[in-house]
Write an enzyme that holds these catalytic residues in place. Structure first.
Site, mmCIF file in Angstrom:
data_model
loop_
_atom_site.group_PDB
_atom_site.id
_atom_site.type_symbol
_atom_site.label_atom_id
_atom_site.label_comp_id
_atom_site.label_asym_id
_atom_site.label_seq_id
_atom_site.Cartn_x
_atom_site.Cartn_y
_atom_site.Cartn_z
ATOM 1 N N ARG A 175 38.392 41.130 39.031
ATOM 2 C CA ARG A 175 38.913 40.144 38.086
ATOM 3 C C ARG A 175 39.567 40.894 36.931
ATOM 4 N NH1 ARG A 175 38.881 36.787 41.441
ATOM 5 N NH2 ARG A 175 37.837 34.766 41.453
ATOM 6 N N HIS A 182 48.072 39.060 42.171
ATOM 7 C CA HIS A 182 46.817 38.459 42.628
ATOM 8 C C HIS A 182 46.918 37.994 44.081
ATOM 9 C CE1 HIS A 182 42.981 36.480 40.837
ATOM 10 N NE2 HIS A 182 42.807 36.716 42.123
#
Length: 308
Positions: free
Chosen positions: A223, A271
């Site tokens: 993350r 991502h």
């Protein structure tokens, strides 16, 4: 029985079709057309509305439409509701592919060669054998273990760091905060695959980056909040970190002024390292329907105490 979809509308029909084929006993509803809230037993969501549990009194399982669950307020989840990650072999395989690509990019100096190409420079560099490169993975859950399995045949010296002891093929598992510095000190390339929890937020910072060998490489597929971006930028500019592959950032999409866009020693991707695969995710749901009928624990259920 009813499952309410509360995720990307663009994928709703794909989920509907797959669930209709593999779990026809489940009625599919798409938010905001929830119908009678009392009939909603399962929720498939990326980030549900605040106080959603109060709306669905018979909710049994919340399925996370993503690899992580840090976006959910576990404290606000009713005691009788299980939170389940839709992680399957296909998702783990896709993540392992990305980690393999990223490790090889750093191992074979591809970031430096890209910069050479832009500047018209022909400059071969010494080749380091895979057996001489130490690669460490932070976080040995399903995805982390799949990545290690994909890396092993290339002969890298592998290690892992985890909250509890796990098997590392041909290598060592370092355990807990007390062994983090020792783990980092022997990583030529470190791959962050940790879940995001209060304990792991900001774990990639000036202090931990300084524990890496001079010129080590960093890969972050966990993350964005795991990384203190200014600390990495400073480490890159000073040469303490030789290169970074970043698939996640604190702000996504990255702001136009983010220095990582044009940094010569950063490879930035939007991502895309992995994602929930619809057929695999539905397979988890189908498996858990059977487990529920048999009174067995759910597959991939999140431990509320651990946060993953």
């Amino acid at each position: 029985m009813c499952i309410l979809y509360m995720a990307d509308p663009a994928d709703a029909q794909k989920w509907r079709d797959c669930l209709s084929s593999m779990a026809p006993e489940l009625e599919f509803r798409e938010w905001p057309d929830a119908g009678n809230p009392a009939e909603v037993r399962y929720l498939l969501a990326w980030e549900p509305l605040p106080k959603f549990a109060d709306q669905f009194c018979n909710l049994r399982v919340l399925y996370a439409a993503g690899a992580g669950v840090d976006q959910f307020d576990l404290a606000g989840l009713a005691a009788g509701v299980s939170l389940v990650r839709l992680v399957d072999d296909s998702m783990a395989g896709i993540m392992a592919e990305y980690v393999l690509f990223a490790v090889l990019a750093l191992h074979r100096d591809i970031l430096a060669y890209q910069q050479d190409q832009r500047e018209g420079r022909w400059q071969p560099r010494p080749i380091v054998l895979g057996s001489q490169r130490r690669v460490g993975v932070m976080g040995l859950g399903n995805l982390g273990r799949a990545a290690l399995g994909r890396l092993q045949p290339l002969g890298f010296q592998l290690s892992g760091w985890n909250r509890s002891l796990k098997d590392v093929p041909g290598g060592r598992c370092y355990v807990g905060p007390g062994q983090l510095d020792e783990f980092l000190a022997q990583c030529d390339i470190v791959v962050n695959m940790l879940p995001l929890t209060p304990e792991t937020k900001g774990i990639l910072n000036a202090a931990t980056l300084a524990r890496l060998p001079q010129g080590a490489g960093l890969i972050n597929v966990g993350r964005g909040a795991h990384l203190v971006e200014q600390d990495l930028l400073a480490a890159l500019n000073e040469g303490r970190v030789g290169g970074a592959v970043l698939d996640v950032l604190a702000q996504e999409p990255a702001s136009p002024g983010n220095p990582f866009w044009k940094h010569p020693r950063v490879l930035l991707t939007p991502h895309i390292a992995s994602d929930v695969q619809i057929e695999g995710g539905v397979a988890v749901i189908v498996e858990n329907l059977q487990r529920e009928r048999e009174g067995r624990p759910f597959l991939n259920e999140v431990d509320r105490f651990k946060g993953y």
